[in-house]
Design a protein around this motif. Structure first.
Motif, mmCIF file in Angstrom:
data_model
loop_
_atom_site.group_PDB
_atom_site.id
_atom_site.type_symbol
_atom_site.label_atom_id
_atom_site.label_comp_id
_atom_site.label_asym_id
_atom_site.label_seq_id
_atom_site.Cartn_x
_atom_site.Cartn_y
_atom_site.Cartn_z
ATOM 1 N N ARG A 316 -16.764 -13.042 -24.964
ATOM 2 C CA ARG A 316 -16.680 -11.783 -25.725
ATOM 3 C C ARG A 316 -17.952 -11.577 -26.556
ATOM 4 N NH1 ARG A 316 -16.160 -10.864 -30.691
ATOM 5 N NH2 ARG A 316 -15.518 -12.978 -31.242
ATOM 6 N N LYS A 317 -18.382 -12.636 -27.266
ATOM 7 C CA LYS A 317 -19.600 -12.515 -28.086
ATOM 8 C C LYS A 317 -20.808 -12.170 -27.232
ATOM 9 C CE LYS A 317 -18.663 -15.768 -31.815
ATOM 10 N NZ LYS A 317 -18.939 -17.115 -32.318
ATOM 11 N N LEU A 318 -20.873 -12.806 -26.079
ATOM 12 C CA LEU A 318 -22.000 -12.555 -25.185
ATOM 13 C C LEU A 318 -21.983 -11.103 -24.698
ATOM 14 C CD1 LEU A 318 -24.390 -13.862 -23.708
ATOM 15 C CD2 LEU A 318 -22.809 -14.478 -21.860
ATOM 16 N N ALA A 319 -20.796 -10.619 -24.357
ATOM 17 C CA ALA A 319 -20.686 -9.231 -23.889
ATOM 18 C C ALA A 319 -21.142 -8.265 -24.983
ATOM 19 C CB ALA A 319 -19.248 -8.933 -23.463
ATOM 20 N N GLU A 320 -20.826 -8.566 -26.235
ATOM 21 C CA GLU A 320 -21.260 -7.692 -27.337
ATOM 22 C C GLU A 320 -22.786 -7.658 -27.432
ATOM 23 O OE1 GLU A 320 -17.301 -8.451 -30.083
ATOM 24 O OE2 GLU A 320 -19.252 -9.082 -30.845
ATOM 25 N N LEU A 321 -23.395 -8.824 -27.212
ATOM 26 C CA LEU A 321 -24.870 -8.885 -27.298
ATOM 27 C C LEU A 321 -25.540 -8.208 -26.100
ATOM 28 C CD1 LEU A 321 -25.210 -12.599 -28.445
ATOM 29 C CD2 LEU A 321 -25.833 -10.591 -29.795
ATOM 30 N N MET A 322 -24.827 -8.167 -24.975
ATOM 31 C CA MET A 322 -25.441 -7.651 -23.747
ATOM 32 C C MET A 322 -25.164 -6.170 -23.502
ATOM 33 S SD MET A 322 -24.848 -10.743 -21.072
ATOM 34 C CE MET A 322 -25.977 -12.135 -21.040
ATOM 35 N N ALA A 323 -24.226 -5.628 -24.231
ATOM 36 C CA ALA A 323 -23.788 -4.253 -23.945
ATOM 37 C C ALA A 323 -24.965 -3.280 -23.946
ATOM 38 C CB ALA A 323 -22.749 -3.828 -24.980
ATOM 39 N N GLY A 324 -25.087 -2.529 -22.869
ATOM 40 C CA GLY A 324 -26.124 -1.508 -22.774
ATOM 41 C C GLY A 324 -27.525 -2.045 -22.518
ATOM 42 N N ARG A 325 -27.649 -3.331 -22.244
ATOM 43 C CA ARG A 325 -28.972 -3.929 -22.024
ATOM 44 C C ARG A 325 -29.035 -4.506 -20.619
ATOM 45 N NH1 ARG A 325 -29.707 -7.892 -27.018
ATOM 46 N NH2 ARG A 325 -31.943 -7.489 -26.873
ATOM 47 N N ARG A 326 -30.225 -4.925 -20.245
ATOM 48 C CA ARG A 326 -30.430 -5.441 -18.892
ATOM 49 C C ARG A 326 -31.475 -6.554 -18.961
ATOM 50 N NH1 ARG A 326 -28.390 -5.672 -13.772
ATOM 51 N NH2 ARG A 326 -30.058 -6.407 -12.461
ATOM 52 N N ARG A 327 -31.234 -7.619 -18.245
ATOM 53 C CA ARG A 327 -32.199 -8.719 -18.258
ATOM 54 C C ARG A 327 -33.486 -8.306 -17.548
ATOM 55 N NH1 ARG A 327 -32.679 -10.506 -13.142
ATOM 56 N NH2 ARG A 327 -30.821 -10.539 -11.840
ATOM 57 N N HIS A 328 -34.564 -9.014 -17.880
ATOM 58 C CA HIS A 328 -35.846 -8.793 -17.221
ATOM 59 C C HIS A 328 -35.712 -9.179 -15.744
ATOM 60 C CE1 HIS A 328 -40.088 -9.361 -16.245
ATOM 61 N NE2 HIS A 328 -40.359 -8.620 -17.311
ATOM 62 N N PRO A 329 -36.322 -8.409 -14.826
ATOM 63 C CA PRO A 329 -36.123 -8.700 -13.396
ATOM 64 C C PRO A 329 -36.652 -10.066 -12.961
ATOM 65 C CG PRO A 329 -37.752 -6.934 -13.735
ATOM 66 C CD PRO A 329 -37.100 -7.179 -15.047
ATOM 67 N N ASP A 330 -37.581 -10.651 -13.721
ATOM 68 C CA ASP A 330 -38.134 -11.954 -13.315
ATOM 69 C C ASP A 330 -37.291 -13.138 -13.779
ATOM 70 O OD1 ASP A 330 -40.188 -10.606 -12.176
ATOM 71 O OD2 ASP A 330 -41.608 -10.934 -13.819
ATOM 72 N N ASP A 331 -36.307 -12.899 -14.614
ATOM 73 C CA ASP A 331 -35.515 -13.996 -15.173
ATOM 74 C C ASP A 331 -34.075 -13.937 -14.682
ATOM 75 O OD1 ASP A 331 -37.639 -15.012 -16.574
ATOM 76 O OD2 ASP A 331 -37.216 -13.822 -18.369
ATOM 77 N N ARG A 332 -33.419 -15.097 -14.766
ATOM 78 C CA ARG A 332 -32.001 -15.141 -14.414
ATOM 79 C C ARG A 332 -31.208 -15.577 -15.639
ATOM 80 N NH1 ARG A 332 -32.001 -17.618 -8.238
ATOM 81 N NH2 ARG A 332 -30.079 -16.470 -8.059
ATOM 82 N N PHE A 333 -29.955 -15.206 -15.666
ATOM 83 C CA PHE A 333 -29.097 -15.563 -16.800
ATOM 84 C C PHE A 333 -27.803 -16.152 -16.246
ATOM 85 C CE2 PHE A 333 -26.711 -15.594 -20.576
ATOM 86 C CZ PHE A 333 -27.514 -15.282 -21.661
ATOM 87 N N ILE A 334 -27.601 -17.449 -16.494
ATOM 88 C CA ILE A 334 -26.441 -18.162 -15.940
ATOM 89 C C ILE A 334 -25.418 -18.414 -17.049
ATOM 90 C CG2 ILE A 334 -25.666 -20.309 -14.857
ATOM 91 C CD1 ILE A 334 -28.627 -20.677 -13.901
#
Ligand code: F3S
Length: 425
Positions: A316-334
């Motif tokens: 849930r906390k992670l979703a709040e931090l990620m809402a409306g954003r997008r990771r950089h295309p060169d990086d991955r997020f596991i």
């Protein structure tokens, strides 16, 4: 030659040893008796739950052992949960996992599942409906789970190694020794926080650092933390114990006024004097904080969070931090978690946010338990003290340790971004 201590066995133990319950309990009891004698136990005790760490495929021997037990018709005698496996059955093809390796890891999973264990596939079984109760005698493998069970829940388990854990589950018995016994559960050393601001103690980023320092100072002993000015959350206690069991061999800690067997400092020490008093200053903690970062630049290939497995609240906390954003295309997020928490996250509406950000979930395993990372992924950022501690040596990674906020900000920026919060350096 060393003489073996006498081990008293009940009639039922003897019957298992004689094969009257079948070949699998006989084999399990034979191993258990040998190990109990090595531990110096005088008897076995009943357990009412087990958690099996031998589920991770690490080679032919472990697989052969599991399949041999399964072929003998082994069944667990108590409710038994399963630790992470060596395979994310849904996503392994998206990574560098060799297919032969995946096949064998799957066989090992199936062998344990066939014994009647519950396929939880998680290193955080204490955050499932199978959470043990205060005072419950259990036989758990997986270091972070052991320390959480003993310290936070007040359940009682020794550190069960791979292969022995399943013997306890099959027989429903464990050596009566170590942390199973009240007299061995008192604190050994006193770790007093000195000049650590309450504002820092409230932050998630503080607990892996405190745990790493605690493990270094305590080794195998039971530390008691004093002067903590806040009541940590369950997830903060999880991170604390996981880090302490990594940098040291801590299987139990107390926090005076917080953990169930430490209503007071005196009670934590069973009304005896600590063998050692050690200050834990902000300076010492800051040194540990810095030491968890081994990367020397801001290059970033991927972020990995979820060690131990992310809870629903952490998602849930992670979703709040990620809402409306997008990771950089060169990086991955596991994000590593288990399939149950993934399903709960989907129901709660968090999963879509994570996927829209560009997250990849790794289910039922983790980056240390499955060979998923190829050589292009060298620079990792994590909020986990345990990942940060092991990844440089086990996976030859350069690591940056930071808060969850910093991990998300960095993934968006495509390079390590520090200083969004917190550590007063
Ligand atoms: Fe769990 Fe893997 Fe960490 S097993 S505790 S996520 S190293």
């Amino acid at each position: 030659m060393l003489s073996k201590p006498d081990l008293r066995l009940t009639d039922k133990d003897q019957a298992m040893l004689a094969g009257e319950f079948g070949p699998a309990p006989q084999l399990a009891m034979r191993i258990l008796v040998q190990m109990a004698q090595i531990y110096g136990a005088q008897e076995l005790l009943d357990i009412s739950a087990a958690h099996i760490d031998s589920t991770i495929y690490i080679g032919e021997a472990g697989l052969e052992y599991a399949e041999r037990l399964a072929a003998l018709g082994a069944k667990v005698a108590v409710p038994t949960t399963l630790n992470v496996s060596g395979l994310d059955e849904e996503h392994w093809r998206e990574w560098a996992v060799p297919s032969d390796w995946a096949h064998k890891a799957h066989r090992q999973m199936m062998a344990y599942a066939s014994m009647g264990a519950i396929p939880t596939w998680t290193c955080a079984p204490y955050q499932t409906p199978m959470k043990p109760a205060f005072g419950q005698q259990i036989a758990w493998g997986e270091s972070n789970a052991i320390v959480y069970a003993n310290s936070v829940l007040g359940a009682r388990t020794e550190r069960y190694p791979d292969l022995l854990d399943i013997c306890c589950a099959i027989t429903g018995r464990a050596p009566a020794t170590g942390l199973h016994l009240e007299e061995n559960r008192g604190g050994d050393i006193l770790m007093e926080l000195v000049d650590v601001p309450a504002s820092l103690q409230e932050l998630d980023v503080f607990y892996p650092v405190l745990g790493t320092l605690m493990g270094k100072l305590a080794g195998e002993r039971i530390p008691v933390i004093a002067n903590l000015g806040v009541v940590p959350t369950d997830d903060q206690l999880k991170a604390l114990g996981a880090a302490a069991a990594s940098s040291g061999a801590v299987a139990m800690f107390h926090i005076a006024g917080v953990t169930p067997e430490a209503p007071t400092l005196a009670a934590a020490f069973h009304h005896k004097k600590p063998s050692q008093r050690i200050p834990a200053t902000l300076e010492m903690l800051t040194e540990v904080y810095r030491g968890l970062t081994t990367s020397r630049d801001d290059h970033l290939d991927f972020v990995a969070v979820g060690c131990p497995h992310f809870s629903l609240d952490e998602i849930r906390k992670l979703a709040e931090l990620m809402a409306g954003r997008r990771r950089h295309p060169d990086d991955r997020f596991i994000v590593t978690t288990n399939r149950r928490n993934r399903d709960l996250a989907r129901e709660a509406g968090y999963l879509d946010t994570l996927l829209a950000f560009g997250c990849q979930l790794t289910l039922d395993t983790c980056i240390l338990a499955t060979p998923m990372l190829d050589r292009s992924l060298r620079s990792m950022m994590t909020n986990s003290g345990k990942f940060a501690y092991y990844a440089p040596g086990m996976l030859d990674l350069r690591v940056t340790y930071g808060s969850l906020e910093e991990c998300v900000d960095s993934a968006v920026a495509g390079r390590v971004v520090k200083g969004g919060d917190v550590w007063p350096v």
